[in-house]
Design a protein around this motif. Sequence first.
Motif, PDB file in Angstrom:
ATOM      1  N   GLU A 141       0.849  -1.199   0.000  1.00 30.40           N
ATOM      2  CA  GLU A 141       0.000   0.000   0.000  1.00 30.40           C
ATOM      3  C   GLU A 141       0.879   1.242   0.000  1.00 30.40           C
ATOM      4  O   GLU A 141       0.415   2.335   0.286  1.00 30.40           O
ATOM      5  CB  GLU A 141      -0.929   0.007   1.213  1.00 30.40           C
ATOM      6  CG  GLU A 141      -1.965  -1.098   1.228  1.00 30.40           C
ATOM      7  CD  GLU A 141      -3.142  -0.862   0.275  1.00 30.40           C
ATOM      8  OE1 GLU A 141      -3.165   0.173  -0.410  1.00 30.40           O
ATOM      9  OE2 GLU A 141      -4.013  -1.742   0.225  1.00 30.40           O
ATOM     10  N   GLN A 160      -6.319  -5.780   1.687  1.00 29.66           N
ATOM     11  CA  GLN A 160      -6.566  -5.766   0.244  1.00 29.66           C
ATOM     12  C   GLN A 160      -6.668  -7.153  -0.394  1.00 29.66           C
ATOM     13  O   GLN A 160      -7.653  -7.481  -1.031  1.00 29.66           O
ATOM     14  CB  GLN A 160      -5.469  -4.959  -0.458  1.00 29.66           C
ATOM     15  CG  GLN A 160      -5.655  -4.819  -1.951  1.00 29.66           C
ATOM     16  CD  GLN A 160      -6.939  -4.095  -2.309  1.00 29.66           C
ATOM     17  OE1 GLN A 160      -7.359  -3.173  -1.616  1.00 29.66           O
ATOM     18  NE2 GLN A 160      -7.592  -4.529  -3.371  1.00 29.66           N
ATOM     19  N   ARG A 198       0.668   0.915   9.250  1.00 29.30           N
ATOM     20  CA  ARG A 198       1.630   1.400   8.249  1.00 29.30           C
ATOM     21  C   ARG A 198       2.742   2.146   8.968  1.00 29.30           C
ATOM     22  O   ARG A 198       2.469   3.033   9.781  1.00 29.30           O
ATOM     23  CB  ARG A 198       0.939   2.320   7.224  1.00 29.30           C
ATOM     24  CG  ARG A 198      -0.126   1.551   6.447  1.00 29.30           C
ATOM     25  CD  ARG A 198      -0.763   2.348   5.340  1.00 29.30           C
ATOM     26  NE  ARG A 198      -1.920   1.597   4.834  1.00 29.30           N
ATOM     27  CZ  ARG A 198      -2.749   2.004   3.907  1.00 29.30           C
ATOM     28  NH1 ARG A 198      -2.564   3.171   3.324  1.00 29.30           N
ATOM     29  NH2 ARG A 198      -3.770   1.262   3.527  1.00 29.30           N
ATOM     30  N   SER A 214     -10.916   0.950  -6.103  1.00 24.30           N
ATOM     31  CA  SER A 214     -10.770   0.705  -7.532  1.00 24.30           C
ATOM     32  C   SER A 214     -11.553  -0.533  -7.936  1.00 24.30           C
ATOM     33  O   SER A 214     -11.933  -1.347  -7.100  1.00 24.30           O
ATOM     34  CB  SER A 214      -9.297   0.519  -7.905  1.00 24.30           C
ATOM     35  OG  SER A 214      -8.710  -0.534  -7.180  1.00 24.30           O
ATOM     36  N   ARG A 220     -10.870  -3.954  -9.625  1.00 29.45           N
ATOM     37  CA  ARG A 220      -9.611  -4.711  -9.578  1.00 29.45           C
ATOM     38  C   ARG A 220      -9.399  -5.509 -10.859  1.00 29.45           C
ATOM     39  O   ARG A 220     -10.347  -5.828 -11.579  1.00 29.45           O
ATOM     40  CB  ARG A 220      -9.607  -5.706  -8.414  1.00 29.45           C
ATOM     41  CG  ARG A 220     -10.302  -5.252  -7.167  1.00 29.45           C
ATOM     42  CD  ARG A 220      -9.634  -4.056  -6.533  1.00 29.45           C
ATOM     43  NE  ARG A 220     -10.302  -3.750  -5.259  1.00 29.45           N
ATOM     44  CZ  ARG A 220     -10.090  -2.668  -4.543  1.00 29.45           C
ATOM     45  NH1 ARG A 220      -9.236  -1.756  -4.945  1.00 29.45           N
ATOM     46  NH2 ARG A 220     -10.721  -2.459  -3.411  1.00 29.45           N
ATOM     47  N   GLY A 269     -13.740  -2.371  -4.976  1.00 29.64           N
ATOM     48  CA  GLY A 269     -14.031  -1.991  -3.594  1.00 29.64           C
ATOM     49  C   GLY A 269     -13.427  -0.660  -3.235  1.00 29.64           C
ATOM     50  O   GLY A 269     -13.044   0.136  -4.116  1.00 29.64           O
ATOM     51  N   ALA A 285     -11.714   1.701   0.458  1.00 29.68           N
ATOM     52  CA  ALA A 285     -11.424   1.802   1.886  1.00 29.68           C
ATOM     53  C   ALA A 285     -11.452   3.272   2.280  1.00 29.68           C
ATOM     54  O   ALA A 285     -10.806   4.103   1.645  1.00 29.68           O
ATOM     55  CB  ALA A 285     -10.071   1.202   2.213  1.00 29.68           C
TER      56      ALA A 285
HETATM   57  N1  ASP Z   1      -6.567  -1.247   0.008  1.00 31.97           N
HETATM   58  C1  ASP Z   1      -6.765   0.110  -0.373  1.00 31.97           C
HETATM   59  C2  ASP Z   1      -6.241   1.021   0.730  1.00 31.97           C
HETATM   60  O1  ASP Z   1      -6.089   0.603   1.868  1.00 31.97           O
HETATM   61  C3  ASP Z   1      -8.181   0.479  -0.601  1.00 31.97           C
HETATM   62  C4  ASP Z   1      -8.833  -0.266  -1.703  1.00 31.97           C
HETATM   63  O2  ASP Z   1      -8.341  -0.256  -2.821  1.00 31.97           O
HETATM   64  O3  ASP Z   1      -9.893  -0.838  -1.429  1.00 31.97           O
HETATM   65  O4  ASP Z   1      -6.033   2.202   0.502  1.00 31.97           O
END
Ligand code: ASP
Length: 560
Positions: A163, A187, A209, A457, A459, A500, A502
Amino acid sequence: MCGELRAEDAGRRVKVAGWVDTRRDHGGLVFVDLRDHTGKVQLVLKASETAHELRNEFVVQAEGEIVARAPDAVNPNLPTGEVEVQVERLTILSRSAPLPFQLDEENVDETLRIRYRWLDLRTERMQRNIRLNHTAIAAIRRTMDERGFVDVWTPSMTRGTPEGARDFLVPVRLQPGKFYALAQSPQLFKQLCMIGGLDRYYQIATCWRDEDLRADRQFEFRQLDLELAFAEREDVLDVLEACVVAAFESAGRRPPERPFPRLAYADAMRRYGSDKPDLRFGLEIEDATEATRDSEFGVFRNAPCVRYLVVPRTLSRSEHARLEALAKEWGAKGLANLAQVSKFLSERELESFGVPEGSSGLFVADEEPVVAHVLGLLRLHLARELDLIDAEADVFHWVLDFPLFEHDEESGGWTFMHHPFTAPVAEDAERIESDPAHVRGQHYDLIWNGWELGSGSIRIHRTDVQQAVFRVMGMSEEEQQGKFGFLLEALAMGAPPHGGFAMGIDRFVALLAGEPDIRQVIAFPKIASGFDPLTGAPTPYPDPALRDLGIRLAEPPAQG
Ligand code: ASP
């Protein structure tokens, strides 16, 4: 309970419990404002040893009758101000040592607040914020549940998830020398849920992170994480908009109107110089590249891009000089004020600019990214200085159609703009490898008043496309298999199209609460250095514990 007593309760007996907020000892009578999470009520105590002993933040229980206050004793500033409790029985449940700060003290040092968070949490501000966090999440959960989403728990300890941040590592005693990474996001697991037939997934997911901490960033934070199979972009945006509206309503706020406006990335960059523009005000960037192509003024003629802002007033020389100094700090070679350079420009050029009498045109001429960056920052700066921002407004919008790749300064090659699992826009898919610079991704961001709330996005759901993206990023077949072999395998075994999003919950709630940083809506945050003043973590570990994990420190840990 304390804060709920009203005039019509007079005559009833009550038992209330809470903290002594303030106390006034008049000798014969002791008045106490007793506080719990609902508010405060005044207790009237006859002089007694126990009553005289009371101090702020003692925890007490009181029993007695609710009585109406005499008209001249009514406190109009307190919702319970028309009544008081005539206490017949008082029990001290717990005492308090002198406090490091008073709860009603202003401007208490934040580290001190976090060090004694159990006290800070008692303040009205923190009670309101932490409860708002709960209310908003509850509304979001209801929305997701009504729409048939399934809350699936995914592992925190996993492989590194790309990420864009560093991983937090977890050593494993049973396998010395090997490490789990704490999930930067769920993800890949949520994509595997789609492949596993759990076609509507969500989670209020904790993510870790390892990045420098900022007003909107902590090492660990929560996201509303969701994924839908057989979905198109609009399906995803629709769910998010519904969640935002539900959270606003739950907080008693007027929700933003749906659908939220949509803005293409290229337009956002051109018109606002930012991929997360604040649309509470106009002050759009204008383009003069074509109009100045053959300019006599070399600065304009020789620059690949010329753009300007129209400031709705004239600027003095010193004001302009100050703005130019800022523009240079941000990377521009200069900031031309039309009033000063118009003598080098033709009639035709001047007519093509929309800079009316009484306003100023501020021009930047350079490579396009520099122009966008500098004018984007200048736009924000001027909006604040000229007071153009409507502080009451809540402007939500989407930014769409980001490029799939961006230049990786470290490697000189290409890297992902969002993450490597974002699908290209269908008509660009053929060109992934032949022309990566111009491939658009099906990536979208949600913006609130210039803050990025989250990303998502559609996927990639085909192995060959996924591998093409990995190749553009310079990953060999071996590396692909080593890092993402399980994903490539799963994509090859019946993967539905899916997408999806986030959304950062803490950031969202901080904005909802009108707080300047996410620490104010997190019960137990860390301070900027990454230290937790409350528990004293992180701490060194004794050598034998490290030895069990197969770890030997290269240097002893810094003291402090
Ligand atoms: N995994 C991505 C993020 O944490 C969000 C996503 O693409 O659903 O920013």
